[in-house]
Design a protein around this motif. Structure first.
Motif, PDB file in Angstrom:
ATOM      1  N   ASP A 253       0.866  -1.192   0.000  1.00  0.00           N
ATOM      2  CA  ASP A 253       0.000   0.000   0.000  1.00  0.00           C
ATOM      3  C   ASP A 253       0.896   1.233   0.000  1.00  0.00           C
ATOM      4  OD1 ASP A 253      -1.819   2.036   0.358  1.00  0.00           O
ATOM      5  OD2 ASP A 253      -2.878   1.082   2.016  1.00  0.00           O
ATOM      6  N   ARG A 254       0.963   1.905  -1.134  1.00  0.00           N
ATOM      7  CA  ARG A 254       1.828   3.075  -1.248  1.00  0.00           C
ATOM      8  C   ARG A 254       1.400   4.199  -0.303  1.00  0.00           C
ATOM      9  NH1 ARG A 254       2.655   3.793  -7.806  1.00  0.00           N
ATOM     10  NH2 ARG A 254       3.469   1.677  -8.205  1.00  0.00           N
TER      11      ARG A 254
ATOM     12  N   THR B 250       0.127   4.134   2.736  1.00  0.00           N
ATOM     13  CA  THR B 250       0.380   3.976   4.182  1.00  0.00           C
ATOM     14  C   THR B 250       1.827   3.613   4.495  1.00  0.00           C
ATOM     15  OG1 THR B 250      -0.280   1.647   4.073  1.00  0.00           O
ATOM     16  CG2 THR B 250      -2.006   3.289   4.608  1.00  0.00           C
TER      17      THR B 250
END
Length: 604
Positions: A457-458, A460
């Motif tokens: 997930d970029r 987070t």
């Protein structure tokens, strides 16, 4: 017939008439003289009372002025009370203790300043020169350069302690241990209320003041001065005022002391001790009428050194330092406790945690012990050690806090600065083995975890790591600790792409300002997380060393109450009972004065 009439008219008074006249005259004279003699007695009594009041006020004023200016109160490692010789019923002399009847202190260094406007301007140090006289001397010295008497005595600025010691003490008016004159006063205290007070008949105790150099061999002796390792050893002698040892000039020490000391107050008709005698008439104890005691503070609520701190995003931050009303505490005569309360829905305390210092009773080390009070059961738990102050300070002096010095279950830790009267909750945590700092962060590991999170997930993904103190798997884990805001020091490889990646100091970025950039970080003081740039192409430099993080932790929380009991040398309680005696009746007239004097210039 005429001669008989003349003889009848020339006859004298009868014996009865003379007796009646004498009786009437004596009554009349008594009626006239009694008020006169009573008025004389009342005048003398009033004079004795006035002298007592004047002497008490003068002595208290001088003592208050001196102590108020003092920079240091000399306290002894092996304190012994002052001793005064007394003359017993069998004509022998015995020394009895007189507690709290002596005080030694050091005043600021003074200089003499010449105010003469015609003082030569080309003279070396033209207006200032060291004083060479004792405070209180009436004859002020003239200027050694121009001879002017317009001289002003000023403290040397910045303040620094003088080389001389001022001593107030109780001592015999006649302190000659071996009087050469057999008609002179007997050596030893003679109670003046046993006879009328006349010069040479009594040997009462008076208050003395002396200012002296501790290296003066004429009052202590060359051998004692040479053998003394420190000032306190020279000043401890309880019989200093009566020493018969000769100095280098064959003058006995008692005579030098008597010549240099001066009486504070009247002296002639006063006596400043009270004696207790046994059934044989021998004195068994003496109670001083002048006493110097250090102020005792009970349940002093310590105040935080600040109430808010905007600098580190903690506007209602918890102070890491708490200040007592007074510093300059007496060693081994203080107690500090921290109280933590748990309240019910009605704001009533249900549980009280007390973290109290134990100054070595039952243990060689000074420790902090925890005990819990159950308000419902109204019982205290048994004390349990939570922090060993002595061991911590030993490790700190060695330069490294070993793992285990502060246990992971430690709930409270602090140190005490007795000179400043402070409780310091900022504690250096243990450093793990093979670490250069408290927390060594490895850039490669942080980058790898970031890449793994970024692949999932970029939005987070973050570059961060938890400091070792807050890692349950670390050898220096402290469960209840938080970081003292602003105490961290972060040094790591230079993140700038064009640099050689040598070590530089990183700067903290507040959370509200967005992402940290090159050579910057964010930190969670409560949970121990440290964050770096989350931008993909701003990776931490690898292969140039670790990021070294040092910081202090604390265990106190919001709402903790800090209290202490201590005796302070920064405030001296002077009790002065000036006892003056009527020369005719030997009746004592007492004036009691008590003053708490704050030592304003105490070295803290």
């Amino acid at each position: 017939m005429k001669m008989n009439r003349i003889q009848r008219y020339n006859r004298g008074f009868t014996l009865i008439e003379l007796l009646v006249v004498l009786a009437i005259s004596m009554v009349l004279m008594g009626l006239v003289l009694y008020p006169v003699t009573q008025s004389f007695k009342m005048t003398r009594s009033a004079q004795a009372m006035v002298e007592s009041q004047d002497a008490a006020r003068f002595a208290m004023e001088q003592i208050s002025r001196d102590l108020g200016e003092a920079m240091d109160i000399v306290e002894y490692d092996n304190a012994q009370p002052l001793q005064i010789p007394v003359l017993q019923s069998n004509s022998t002399v015995q020394y009895l203790d007189v507690p709290n009847a002596k005080i030694d202190f050091v005043l600021p260094k003074m200089i003499a300043h010449c105010n003469n406007p015609d003082h030569p301007v080309d003279a070396t140090d033209p207006t200032r020169y060291p004083r060479d006289f004792e405070r209180g001397d009436e004859a002020q010295p003239s200027c050694p350069v121009c001879g002017s008497t317009d001289v002003e005595i000023r403290p040397k600025l910045p303040l620094e302690p003088d080389t001389k010691v001022v001593r107030y003490f109780l001592g015999l008016m006649y302190n000659n241990p071996r009087p050469d004159d057999p008609t002179g006063p007997d050596f030893g205290w003679l109670s003046p209320w046993g006879n009328h007070v006349e010069a040479g008949k009594g040997n009462q105790v008076v208050l003395y003041r002396i200012e002296f150099d501790p290296s003066d061999k004429t009052i202590f002796g060359a051998d004692k001065v040479a053998a003394a390792a420190k000032l306190k050893e020279i000043l401890e002698d309880p019989k200093f005022f009566y020493s018969t040892d000769p100095d280098s000039s064959s003058e006995p020490f008692w005579q030098v002391w008597a010549r240099k000391a001066r009486i504070v107050g009247v002296g002639k008709y006063e006596d400043l001790v009270e004696g207790v005698a046994n059934s044989s008439g021998d004195w068994v104890s003496l109670t001083p009428c002048v006493m110097f005691n250090y102020k005792k503070m009970d349940n002093d609520d310590f105040a935080g050194t600040y109430s808010s701190d905007q600098s580190y995003e903690y506007p209602d931050g918890i102070p890491s330092v708490y200040q007592a009303e007074y510093g300059y505490w007496m060693p081994d005569d203080y107690d500090v406790s921290v109280y933590r309360y748990t309240y019910d829905s009605n704001s009533s305390p249900t549980v009280i945690n007390e973290y109290a210092m134990n100054l070595g009773s039952g243990s060689a080390n000074v420790v902090i012990e925890k005990r819990v009070y159950d308000a419902v059961a109204r019982t205290w738990s048994s004390p349990a050690t939570t922090f060993d102050i002595t061991q911590y300070l030993t490790d700190l002096a060695d330069g490294k806090i070993e793992p285990g010095t502060i246990s992971s279950g430690c709930e409270m830790a602090f140190t005490i600065d007795t000179e400043r009267g402070r409780v310091n909750f900022a504690i250096t945590p243990p450093t793990p083995d093979n670490y250069e700092s408290i927390s060594d962060l490895v850039p490669a590991g942080i980058n790898t975890r970031y890449k793994d999170a970024y692949a999932l997930d970029r939005g987070t993904a973050r570059r961060y790591e938890r400091l070792s103190t807050f890692d349950a798997d670390s050898s220096n884990y402290l469960e209840y600790a938080t970081i003292v805001p602003g105490s961290e020091r972060v040094v790591g490889p230079d993140m700038m792409p064009s640099s050689d990646h040598g070590p530089v100091a990183y700067q903290r970025v507040p959370f509200a300002l967005g992402e940290p950039g090159f050579n910057q970080y964010k930190i969670d003081y409560d949970k121990g997380y440290m964050y770096f740039s989350s931008i993909y192409d701003q990776a931490l430099p690898e292969g140039y060393g670790k990021i070294r993080v040092d910081y202090k932790v604390r265990f106190n929380r919001d709402g903790d109450v800090v209290r202490g009991d201590y005796r302070t040398r920064a405030a001296v309680v002077v009790h002065l009972q000036m006892k003056m005696y009527d020369p005719e009746s030997a009746k004592p007239y007492s004036v009691d004065l008590t003053n708490t004097i704050k030592v304003r210039n105490a070295l803290r």
